[in-house]
Write an enzyme that holds these catalytic residues in place. Structure first.
Site, short mmCIF file in Angstrom:
data_model
loop_
_atom_site.label_atom_id
_atom_site.label_comp_id
_atom_site.label_asym_id
_atom_site.label_seq_id
_atom_site.Cartn_x
_atom_site.Cartn_y
_atom_site.Cartn_z
N LYS A 196 0.80 -0.92 0.11
CA LYS A 196 0.08 -0.14 -0.19
C LYS A 196 1.01 1.24 0.14
O LYS A 196 0.75 2.07 -0.78
CB LYS A 196 -0.89 0.03 1.17
CG LYS A 196 -1.89 1.29 1.30
CD LYS A 196 -2.66 1.08 2.55
CE LYS A 196 -3.49 2.52 2.79
NZ LYS A 196 -4.54 2.59 3.82
N GLY A 253 -4.92 -1.42 4.75
CA GLY A 253 -4.37 -2.72 4.16
C GLY A 253 -4.97 -4.00 4.39
O GLY A 253 -4.92 -4.61 3.67
N ARG A 254 -5.30 -4.17 5.55
CA ARG A 254 -5.96 -5.63 6.06
C ARG A 254 -7.31 -5.69 5.45
O ARG A 254 -8.01 -6.65 5.46
CB ARG A 254 -5.94 -5.56 7.38
CG ARG A 254 -6.60 -4.62 8.35
CD ARG A 254 -6.23 -4.76 9.76
NE ARG A 254 -6.69 -3.56 10.58
CZ ARG A 254 -6.26 -2.44 10.71
NH1 ARG A 254 -4.75 -2.25 10.29
NH2 ARG A 254 -6.56 -1.40 11.63
N HIS A 370 -5.63 -32.83 16.88
CA HIS A 370 -4.53 -33.86 17.37
C HIS A 370 -3.38 -32.86 17.93
O HIS A 370 -2.19 -33.46 17.69
CB HIS A 370 -4.02 -34.73 16.18
CG HIS A 370 -4.90 -35.51 15.82
ND1 HIS A 370 -5.33 -36.75 16.38
CD2 HIS A 370 -6.31 -35.57 14.84
CE1 HIS A 370 -6.42 -37.20 15.86
NE2 HIS A 370 -6.84 -36.55 14.84
N LYS A 498 9.10 -0.80 14.08
CA LYS A 498 9.86 -0.63 12.95
C LYS A 498 11.03 0.52 12.98
O LYS A 498 11.95 0.39 12.71
CB LYS A 498 8.65 -0.05 12.06
CG LYS A 498 7.82 -1.01 11.20
CD LYS A 498 7.00 -0.16 10.30
CE LYS A 498 5.56 -0.99 9.78
NZ LYS A 498 4.88 -0.19 9.04
O1 F6P Z 1 2.34 -4.32 9.69
C1 F6P Z 1 1.80 -3.01 9.80
C2 F6P Z 1 1.29 -2.77 8.30
O2 F6P Z 1 1.23 -1.45 8.16
C3 F6P Z 1 0.11 -3.45 7.90
O3 F6P Z 1 -1.15 -2.67 8.37
C4 F6P Z 1 0.10 -3.46 6.43
O4 F6P Z 1 -1.00 -4.31 5.96
C5 F6P Z 1 1.53 -4.14 6.28
O5 F6P Z 1 2.31 -3.29 7.10
C6 F6P Z 1 1.87 -3.65 4.77
O6 F6P Z 1 2.27 -2.58 4.37
P1 F6P Z 1 2.35 -2.12 2.84
O7 F6P Z 1 1.15 -2.87 2.16
O8 F6P Z 1 2.24 -0.60 3.10
O9 F6P Z 1 3.53 -2.51 2.43
#
Ligand code: F6P
Length: 529
Positions: A196, A253-254, A370, A498
């Site tokens: 994204k 993103g999700r 299991h 990060k």
């Molecule tokens: O892990 C954090 C995050 O910002 C997620 O919300 C997102 O889906 C992922 O990193 C990847 O981000 P991008 O699509 O910007 O690479």
């Protein structure tokens, strides 16, 4: 919105929990009420939900629905669908539902369908393997740019192109990409760089490795072999990718598998099936937007989640898809639910006095049986389980499928019914020690029961039903997040790690530990000496 704990219904629920809710016994509830299954089941697009094995009664649902109304859930939902900037910390609308609205119907239909048409056109070109020459597609992305497609592609294997292999590389750990590249022919491989933001370290690092490998292998036409799905077309161009598929900051993103991030899905299953996936999600959107709260499946599930988290105090939920194709669903749901609702302050920044996101985890059945089901049946914690059963499989092994279904049904039954010590005492267990006191053995072999579960039933796992299932989860997460008064659409919690990784990276080269805490310094020294 009014936060859930500031309502009269919350107080009523507390009273109800003390008086009845805490001690509700499912076995007695079924014995008392022959209509329980019908009263606590729900039809929704593509999905039948049996909620009757949950620790609720009519009064519980009544108070929970009061809570939803008092909190203003319907207005909040309508605000989301109307494109209001409900993601307040980023000042953004939340419009993933617009990605699956039919052409001409959504708020942003023209831009959505323009990109969708381009995505699907490329997918069809790639799928025409006789002329495209592609045999392998590698999606490089992480989090929301990986988990959705990586979950959907195996789930819809029955619909997949048989001449194309889809690979997913997400981790910055080279053990992810290196074995994938080993099996590829550069001339026949398409790389999709999915990000994204197009700033994510893992994805850019893997994309660089892929590009270097491609050139080393004699690959020449980067423009044909590398495409990007991103909101940051400029950064993709700076990376050297000219064929880009954009999306927008109002797609989290999700929540992005429905747009350009879904390109690997479209390549695997084709344009018509991708449109069916969108149509299934759209059907669930309509249900969520229009069904009365009492017959609204995402609402009922979201309320149940709140009931378990905030009144029963259950801190986790296990997901057990009885379909091997859904093996990545728990991982996908972990991001969807825990990144959305893993928050400790409300929208006004006030510390919350109650729990929010549960831990979501699981494995496909029967494998999980299991492994960890022992703990679900006899452990000290009560963990609600969500079973996903599919009536008709995509294969012809009817006997295997009957066994699978029998196991899924049996687990929810066993969790609820349990087994008394008296029954256990009367049984002959072939592997039990004959030396042991029978009462001690019975204590080990009895099950408390009354452990709750939900069963979601699909007729078949198709693009349409899977679309509806995913949208159901999206909206259910919205419901609990809205009632908790949190912003389900940001993810500031991933930023600190990060930033610290960025500071530590040069130290892994230099070995410099000055200013670090003792533990990190000690570990870094061991890693660099
Ligand atoms: O892990 C954090 C995050 O910002 C997620 O919300 C997102 O889906 C992922 O990193 C990847 O981000 P991008 O699509 O910007 O690479």
């Amino acid at each position: 919105m009014i936060r859930c704990d500031r309502t009269a219904a919350w107080a009523a629920l507390q009273g109800h929990y003390q008086a009845h809710g805490r001690d509700l016994d499912l076995r007695e509830a079924f014995a008392r009420d022959p209509g329980r299954f019908a009263a606590f089941s729900q039809e929704a697009p593509e999905i039948f939900a049996d909620l009757s094995k949950n620790l609720i009664d009519t009064a519980t649902e009544h108070f929970l629905l009061d809570l939803a109304r008092e909190c203003g859930l319907e207005a909040r939902r309508d605000a989301m669908f109307a494109g209001q900037p409900i993601n307040t910390t980023e000042g953004r609308a939340v419009l993933h539902s617009a990605l699956r609205a039919p052409r001409g119907a959504g708020l942003v239909s023209d831009e959505v369908h323009d990109v969708l048409d381009r995505v699907l056109a490329l997918a069809e070109q790639v799928r025409d393997t006789a002329s495209s020459g592609f045999t392998d597609v590698v999606n490089i992305g992480i989090g929301g740019s990986d988990l959705g497609p990586a979950m959907v592609v195996p789930a819809l294997d029955a619909f997949a192109h048989r001449g194309l292999r889809l690979h997913f590389v997400s981790n910055v750990d080279g053990h992810d990409i290196v074995p994938v590249l080993r099996g590829l022919d550069a001339r026949r491989t398409l790389f999709i760089v999915a990000s994204k933001t197009f700033t994510t370290q893992e994805t850019l690092a893997n994309a660089q490795v892929a590009r270097a490998w491609f050139l080393q292998q004699g690959g020449t036409d980067i423009a044909r072999h590398f495409v990007a799905a991103t909101t940051n077309v400029t950064a993709a161009a700076a990376f050297g990718i000219t064929q880009t598929f954009g999306f927008w900051d109002w797609v989290g993103g999700r929540y992005s598998l429905w747009c350009a991030i879904g390109l690997p899905i479209a390549i695997a299953i084709g344009a018509d099936n991708f449109r069916a996936l969108l149509a299934g999600a759209n059907a669930m959107d309509q249900h969520f937007a229009q069904a009365p709260l009492a017959q609204n499946l995402p609402v009922r599930l979201g309320l149940l989640d709140l009931w378990y988290r905030n009144f029963h105090g259950f801190s986790s939920r296990s997901v057990a898809p009885y379909h091997q194709g859904l093996r990545r669903l728990p991982a996908y749901l972990q991001q969807l639910e825990m990144e959305s609702n893993g928050k400790r302050v409300d929208v006004d920044g006030a510390l919350l006095p109650f729990g929010t996101s549960p831990v979501v985890w699981g494995e496909p059945g029967t494998n999980g049986q299991h492994a960890y089901f022992q703990m679900l049946h006899q452990g000290t914690d009560v963990i609600p389980v969500e079973f996903i059963l599919v009536k008709t499989p995509a294969h012809a092994e009817a006997d295997l499928h009957r066994k699978l279904l029998a196991n899924g049904l049996a687990q929810s039954q066993a969790l609820m019914l349990g087994k008394t010590a008296a029954v256990a005492r009367g049984e002959k267990a072939p592997t039990a020690s004959p030396m042991l006191d029978p009462d001690v053995l019975a204590a080990h072999r009895s099950f408390p029961g009354n452990r709750p579960s939900t069963t979601l039933l699909l007729d078949t796992l198709t693009p349409r039903s899977l679309g509806a299932l995913i949208a159901l989860y999206e909206h259910r997460v919205f419901v609990s997040g809205a009632l908790w008064g949190i912003n389900s659409f940001d993810q500031w919690g991933v930023e600190l790690g990060k930033a610290l990784a960025g500071e530590l990276l040069p130290r892994l080269g230099s070995g410099d530990v000055v200013g670090l805490d003792g533990s990190t310094a000690g570990l870094l020294q061991r890693l660099t000496r």
